[in-house]
Design an enzyme around this catalytic site. Structure first.
Site, mmCIF file in Angstrom:
data_model
loop_
_atom_site.group_PDB
_atom_site.id
_atom_site.type_symbol
_atom_site.label_atom_id
_atom_site.label_comp_id
_atom_site.label_asym_id
_atom_site.label_seq_id
_atom_site.Cartn_x
_atom_site.Cartn_y
_atom_site.Cartn_z
ATOM 1 N N SER A 110 34.400 27.892 8.306
ATOM 2 C CA SER A 110 33.569 27.195 7.315
ATOM 3 C C SER A 110 34.369 27.025 6.036
ATOM 4 O O SER A 110 34.251 27.812 5.104
ATOM 5 C CB SER A 110 32.276 27.975 7.055
ATOM 6 O OG SER A 110 31.534 28.122 8.246
ATOM 7 N N LYS A 185 28.233 21.420 7.601
ATOM 8 C CA LYS A 185 27.974 22.824 7.931
ATOM 9 C C LYS A 185 27.495 23.586 6.686
ATOM 10 O O LYS A 185 26.523 24.352 6.745
ATOM 11 C CB LYS A 185 29.242 23.468 8.487
ATOM 12 C CG LYS A 185 29.188 25.004 8.629
ATOM 13 C CD LYS A 185 28.182 25.464 9.672
ATOM 14 C CE LYS A 185 28.085 26.991 9.723
ATOM 15 N NZ LYS A 185 29.326 27.633 10.151
ATOM 16 N N LYS A 254 29.092 32.933 1.067
ATOM 17 C CA LYS A 254 30.291 32.086 1.031
ATOM 18 C C LYS A 254 29.932 30.628 1.301
ATOM 19 O O LYS A 254 30.418 29.718 0.634
ATOM 20 C CB LYS A 254 31.297 32.578 2.060
ATOM 21 C CG LYS A 254 32.591 31.757 2.110
ATOM 22 C CD LYS A 254 33.273 31.892 3.450
ATOM 23 C CE LYS A 254 32.461 31.218 4.527
ATOM 24 N NZ LYS A 254 33.126 31.221 5.846
#
Length: 306
Positions: A110, A185, A254
């Site tokens: 990611s 995402k 994150k």
């Protein structure tokens, strides 16, 4: 369907963590030959236990993976780690310096979309290609090879990557140009984090009213409040007190920071995102990055008692 030609290609795999380990095992199970690297030797040893003779080679450095692979999968924890592996450091060559013309790199972590685009340009300058293909799904789905995978990149690179991706995922979604998959995402995980936070707060208020929280979960799932958190987290992991949803709180935070970077890049104020980031940041400081994401509920309860 994976072609014999694709299976003849050697796949490099860097990053054998909680998700990378089962994903690499899926590739081995589908007949791919791997050259693997991880900073933790124990992770390599664990993968070797699952590999048939002659199907797995160990590399000493990421650059060695590049020199011995046709397609390279990166399953690394953050964009800075991807950049360090790609670019290397003082006296430590990275993947970019060792890439051969025609090599395809697939970043399945990611990462920050802007950094992904920059690395793709650097790879292209060496005659290689980089696409982004982050995954959605738990460790259970990684083990089963049923992940949802988003893929950003041009048609030729995607066509080459597809058999590799299909060995690890059940649903492959084209998202557009390189970097678009990482962006989608991050935005998806923001929406999930907001839904989970709202669900945890609703449960907290319901408990204060002495409501039956199991029935509240049923109401949410039969009504407009339904979301993946109400469907797959409340009864399974929150009301039981197991808090084992399979995604770490630190990784959630994150992804929210990546969404924040997108907001800054696009100039969108995203006030709900800012609030969500603030709460998850406080939870991270209180219970640590290794806590399960469902423990946002436990954090809210502890906060109410203090």
């Amino acid at each position: 369907m994976t072609s014999d030609k694709t299976r003849a290609e050697t796949v490099g795999f860097i990053g054998l963590g909680m998700m990378g380990q089962p994903m690499a095992r899926c590739l081995l199970g589908k007949g791919f030959r791997l050259v693997a690297y991880d900073a933790n030797p124990a992770s390599l040893a664990t993968l070797r236990e699952a590999a048939a003779p002659g199907t797995l080679d160990q590399a000493a450095t990421p650059a060695e993976v590049a020199g011995r692979s046709d397609v390279i999968v990166l399953m690394l924890p953050s964009s800075p780690v991807v950049a360090a592996v790609m670019r290397g450091g003082p006296g430590v060559p990275g993947l970019l310096a060792a890439l051969r013309p025609g090599t395809l790199v697939i970043d399945m972590g990611s990462s920050v979309p802007g950094e992904t685009r920059a690395l793709a340009e650097e790879a292209a300058a060496r005659g290689a290609a980089l696409i982004d293909a982050p995954v959605s799904g738990s460790v259970v789905k990684a083990r089963a090879g049923t992940l949802a995978i988003m893929a950003g990149g041009d048609d030729a690179a995607f066509a080459r990557a597809r058999p590799v991706l299909e060995a690890m995922g059940e649903t492959i979604i084209r998202t557009g140009a390189v970097g678009s998959a990482h962006a989608m995402k991050a935005l998806n995980n923001y929406v999930y984090a907001a839904g989970l936070l709202a669900t945890a707060e609703a449960l907290q208020m319901g408990a204060a009213l002495d409501l039956d929280l199991g029935i509240l979960a049923d109401v949410l799932n039969a009504s407009s409040g339904r979301n993946v958190a109400t469907e797959t987290k409340v009864r399974q992991h929150i009301l039981t007190g197991t808090y084992a949803g399979g995604f770490q709180l630190g990784l959630m935070r994150k992804d929210l920071e990546t969404a924040g970077a997108i907001a800054a890049e696009t100039g969108v104020r995203a006030e709900s995102l800012a609030l969500c980031r603030e709460v998850w940041t406080r939870a991270l400081a209180a219970i640590g990055p290794g806590a399960d994401n469902t423990e946002i509920h436990r954090f809210l309860l502890a906060q109410a008692r203090s």
